[in-house]
Design a protein around this motif. Structure first.
Motif, PDB file in Angstrom:
ATOM      1  N   SER A 178      37.772  16.426  76.970  1.00 38.54           N
ATOM      2  CA  SER A 178      38.180  15.952  75.407  1.00 38.54           C
ATOM      3  C   SER A 178      39.663  16.592  75.546  1.00 38.54           C
ATOM      4  N   PRO A 179      40.204  16.401  75.353  1.00 37.73           N
ATOM      5  CA  PRO A 179      41.714  17.021  74.531  1.00 37.73           C
ATOM      6  C   PRO A 179      40.860  17.793  73.195  1.00 37.73           C
ATOM      7  N   ARG A 180      41.918  18.937  73.419  1.00 33.51           N
ATOM      8  CA  ARG A 180      41.202  19.656  71.821  1.00 33.51           C
ATOM      9  C   ARG A 180      42.375  20.420  71.665  1.00 33.51           C
ATOM     10  N   VAL A 181      41.652  21.428  70.307  1.00 35.10           N
ATOM     11  CA  VAL A 181      42.787  22.140  69.905  1.00 35.10           C
ATOM     12  C   VAL A 181      42.517  23.033  69.755  1.00 35.10           C
ATOM     13  N   ILE A 182      42.698  24.814  70.193  1.00 33.81           N
ATOM     14  CA  ILE A 182      41.829  25.900  69.988  1.00 33.81           C
ATOM     15  C   ILE A 182      43.385  27.034  69.256  1.00 33.81           C
ATOM     16  N   ASP A 183      42.061  27.546  68.659  1.00 29.29           N
ATOM     17  CA  ASP A 183      42.785  28.779  67.596  1.00 29.29           C
ATOM     18  C   ASP A 183      43.510  29.861  68.725  1.00 29.29           C
ATOM     19  N   GLU A 184      44.296  30.650  67.638  1.00 27.49           N
ATOM     20  CA  GLU A 184      44.255  31.694  67.942  1.00 27.49           C
ATOM     21  C   GLU A 184      43.380  33.266  69.036  1.00 27.49           C
ATOM     22  N   SER A 185      41.849  33.185  67.637  1.00 27.24           N
ATOM     23  CA  SER A 185      41.563  33.358  68.169  1.00 27.24           C
ATOM     24  C   SER A 185      40.401  33.429  69.525  1.00 27.24           C
ATOM     25  N   GLN A 186      40.370  32.302  69.546  1.00 21.93           N
ATOM     26  CA  GLN A 186      39.605  31.783  71.047  1.00 21.93           C
ATOM     27  C   GLN A 186      40.922  32.040  72.293  1.00 21.93           C
ATOM     28  N   CYS A 187      42.238  31.740  72.379  1.00 21.71           N
ATOM     29  CA  CYS A 187      42.873  32.582  73.152  1.00 21.71           C
ATOM     30  C   CYS A 187      42.721  34.070  73.717  1.00 21.71           C
ATOM     31  N   LEU A 188      42.484  34.670  72.118  1.00 18.86           N
ATOM     32  CA  LEU A 188      42.531  36.357  72.297  1.00 18.86           C
ATOM     33  C   LEU A 188      40.637  36.338  72.276  1.00 18.86           C
ATOM     34  N   VAL A 189      40.213  35.925  72.840  1.00 16.46           N
ATOM     35  CA  VAL A 189      38.604  36.252  73.379  1.00 16.46           C
ATOM     36  C   VAL A 189      38.627  36.098  75.294  1.00 16.46           C
ATOM     37  N   LEU A 190      39.911  34.926  75.284  1.00 17.97           N
ATOM     38  CA  LEU A 190      39.668  34.159  76.792  1.00 17.97           C
ATOM     39  C   LEU A 190      40.216  35.700  77.383  1.00 17.97           C
TER      40      LEU A 190
END
Length: 782
Positions: A178-190
């Motif tokens: 499913s398409p979705r939007v993530i935020d900056e903090s999730q990018c940093l966790v990854l």
């Protein structure tokens, strides 16, 4: 339609393929166009090969020679998938035009073709950054990908695995149907989890090498050292060590992931005892002997809970292992969404990814890293031996705050404070933290969003408004005022006012201790910078004192900002829709060809304004045209407007043809005379604009998949130019193609001026407005 015709005959350089019956062409080479200068087809060739592909492949080969054992990543993949809300997560390593999926959750491990890869697109950026695809069905790169058409992948986010020398070895990624939007903090966790993966892979390679016979071990070590760019026998520098991930959402701080080094440490005292699921405070004793002070253990746990609830990073000093008392250890706690620049490689963030929202549902704030290091506190502070804490453990803040994550500033001991405070002070809890004063009034600095050879770019707030802040080092900016240290970029950009040029709101020069520490200077740069006022308090760094060079595409430097070195801080308008290259890669202009005309006119108008003021940009590329979000209208459905940005190589020139320079901008957009003779001029900017037009026409990268040396050879020695196939795909208007060809004339004198380009583009823009107006009237009267 008022289109400008080149002063050089178009037929002399069009290079168009005549329509004729012929056998079906063979598939294009992997990661490259069919021939140098032809439009690049990612749907057929896959991701473009990076310019440094040969060096990257050498590192991959060296790692594969060692055939390291498989570290345990299952718990880390579970965490990543959970925080991003995805069904699948995997670790992929890049070989020579092949991809090996080494570890996976809900995905089949094994060999994977480059042509169908999402992951390899992380190699396509000038500096390392995550690839985030909110909706793969609407992205030209992926919408025909078998994983997308089958319904397996609708969303993708992957962050590169960055080697100590800056090359990208693979990715840690998550995907979901499913398409979705993530935020900056999730990018940093990854990104932070990816750093752990790199450390484990290099450690496994080293362990595997030690198990081989002496001759093979020496050969493998030499190959790996050469590939990583380190001296033979030197340990690869990576954010390795003993690291736990704990769940701060529960009272017991349960361990949810442990590095291999952590497992080895605890197995000494408790063999065959798994760490996953164990409460953190059951593993350590804060009092120097098992069970000696249960009250102290509870006090420490309570203090840690308070710190975590407020998003702080902090340090617990002088604990011992519960099952094996002896050596004392320091525990550094850091939220998983906060990046530690003392060990982490340079990483950019896509500007179109939204900021972390308060109370985000993904739960990243519930998890913390806990790094375990031999304690130096007792030896340095109390004159002890370093074995067993004399007065029990103490909790000290390492960073000022976790909100916003990864704010910047040195973390030092408050001025005048002794490094050897007495034991009662150490047991009292938090030391008071001050806020480092920003050099520009009203400015607060947020997370880093870009990094390159010029310096760093951060998100920020300027009197409450969202801004971008560029920090330039004196060692990377060639044109400065010798007295003030001001960079020419700051002076030029602040002196230029135009709605289609990225606005500079303020700038300042900083020197010595007031400068922002460099990432590899051994200092943490994690506190929030406050807007003026108050004492310029300083604190000692808590945590690791290791340093790191950020590699060929990073911004690390071996020196810190000492006395005599300048930094220039530039506060700029924030462009929240990414850059022109992002839109081109996603195929935006293929679905809305009129958007190319509107965008081209905006860029031409901005450049005409620069040239009227006697300024040559000298690095106009799709990476340096930013997109600022705007409301869609009946006449302009793009939802963005263009901003010409990045004046790092700009200079003031007189009415002459140009000037010679030893510096050059983006090679794929540079004019032939710049590559051959180092000549920059107004005509050179026009050539770069022609490359942008070509990119928007064919939704392609110029000279894709070619090394820098190969590009220079093709343009200078082979006298090649970008190819315009016929007919152009997508039905792009012919006049725009003719304009592009005129701008790309090899002779500088044959190219139009930006004033002429604006005049040629205006009738095309007017035609779009007229058609939109007519359609609106028809809709109203229907």
């Amino acid at each position: 339609m008022g289109c400008y015709h080149s002063k050089e005959p178009v037929t002399a350089r069009r290079g168009r393929a005549e329509a004729a019956a012929s056998p079906a062409p063979p598939p294009p080479p992997i990661g490259q166009a069919t021939e140098p200068g032809a439009p690049f087809r990612p749907d057929l060739s896959g991701p473009p090969l990076p310019p440094c592909d040969q060096q990257r492949a050498e590192i991959a080969e060296a790692l594969l020679l060692l055939d390291p054992p498989t570290p345990a990543f299952e718990s880390l993949l579970d965490l990543a998938a959970g925080i991003l809300g995805c069904k699948a997560a995997l670790i992929a390593l890049f070989g020579d035009k092949r991809i090996w999926i080494k570890h996976a959750k809900n995905f089949e491990p094994g060999d994977f073709p480059w042509r169908q890869s999402f992951c390899a697109w992380t190699c396509s950026y000038p500096t390392p950054q995550p690839l985030v695809v909110f909706d793969a069905h609407s992205d030209a790169r992926f919408k025909s990908n078998p994983a997308v058409t089958s319904g397996m992948v609708g969303f993708y986010a992957g962050t590169p695995l960055i080697a100590p020398n800056g090359h990208r070895l693979g990715t840690l990624c998550c995907a979901d149907p499913s398409p979705r939007v993530i935020d900056e903090s999730q990018c940093l966790v990854l990104a932070n989890f990816a750093d752990m993966v790199v450390a484990e892979l290099l450690r496994s390679a080293e362990v595997a090498g030690q198990r081989r016979d002496q001759a093979a071990r020496a050969a493998d070590a030499a190959a790996l050292a050469k590939a990583l760019g380190v001296a033979a026998g030197a340990a690869p520098r990576a954010p390795a060590g003993r690291t736990l991930v704990v769940d701060a959402g529960g009272g017991g701080l349960a361990v949810v992931h442990a590095s291999a080094a952590c497992c080895e440490l605890f197995e000494k005292g408790e063999p065959d005892s798994p760490l996953i699921g164990r409460p953190l405070w059951s593993l350590f004793d804060p009092s120097g002997a098992p069970g000696r002070d249960a009250a102290r253990r509870s006090e420490l746990a309570a203090s840690a809970r308070v710190a975590m609830a407020e998003g702080h990073s902090f340090l617990v000093r002088g604990v011992t292992l519960s099952a094996s008392p002896g050596d004392a250890y320091d525990l550094t706690f850091r939220p998983v969404a906060v990046r530690d620049p003392t060990t982490a490689p340079a990483l950019a963030l896509p500007t179109f990814v939204p900021a972390a929202g308060a109370g985000a549902a993904h739960g990243a704030a519930s998890y913390y890293f806990v790094s375990i290091d031999k304690s130096t506190w007792l030896r340095k502070g109390l004159g002890g031996s370093g074995r067993g804490p004399a007065s029990g453990a103490a909790l000290t803040p390492a960073l000022g705050t976790g909100t916003p994550p990864e704010g910047q500033g040195g973390v030092r001991r408050k001025s005048g404070a002794s490094s050897a405070t007495n034991a009662s002070e150490r047991r009292s809890g938090f030391l008071e933290l001050g806020r480092r004063r920003a050099p520009i009034e009203g400015l607060e600095l947020g997370p880093q969003i870009a990094c390159g050879s010029y310096g760093r770019v951060f998100k920020g707030a300027y009197f409450g408004a969202r801004v971008a802040v560029k920090v330039l080092e004196s060692t990377t900016s060639a044109w400065r005022d010798p007295e003030t240290g001001a960079s020419l970029e700051a002076a030029l950009s602040h002196g230029v006012s135009h709605p289609l040029i990225l606005q500079t709101l303020a700038w300042a020069t900083v020197r010595g201790e007031d400068a922002l520490p460099l990432p590899d200077a051994g200092q943490m740069v994690g506190t929030v910078l406050g807007p003026g006022g108050g004492d310029d308090a300083s604190f000692t760094t808590a945590g690791s004192d290791s340093t790191r060079n950020s590699g060929p595409s990073g911004c690390g430097d071996s020196s810190s900002c000492g006395e005599g070195l300048f930094q220039t801080w530039i506060v700029m308008e924030y462009a929240d829709a990414g850059c022109l290259q992002d839109a081109i890669d996603r195929g935006y202009f293929a679905t809305d060809p009129t958007a190319a005309i509107i965008t081209a006119r905006e860029i031409a108008a901005a450049m005409a304004h620069l040239h009227r003021g006697g300024v040559v940009h000298a690095d106009l590329s799709a990476w340096n045209v930013l997109l600022a979000g705007s409301e869609a209208t009946a006449l302009d459905s793009r939802g963005f407007s263009a901003r010409v940005a990045d004046f790092g190589l700009a200079r003031a020139v007189g009415p002459a043809a140009g000037e010679l320079t030893a510096s050059y901008g983006t090679l794929s957009h540079a004019a032939p005379e710049a590559l051959e003779h180092g000549l920059v001029s107004r005509a050179g900017d026009v050539y770069s604009f022609g490359v942008l037009l070509w990119q928007m026409l064919f939704c392609s990268r110029p000279w894709a998949g070619m090394s820098h040396a190969a590009i220079v050879k093709a343009v200078v020695q082979d006298r090649r130019g970008l190819i315009f196939p016929s007919p152009p795909p997508g039905g792009e208007p012919e006049p725009l193609a003719m304009l592009a060809e005129a701008c790309l004339a090899r002779a500088p004198a044959a190219r139009p001026t930006f004033e002429e380009l604006v005049a040629a583009l205006s009738p095309l823009n007017d035609a779009i407005e007229s058609a939109s107006h007519t359609a609106g009237i028809a809709a109203c009267t229907a």
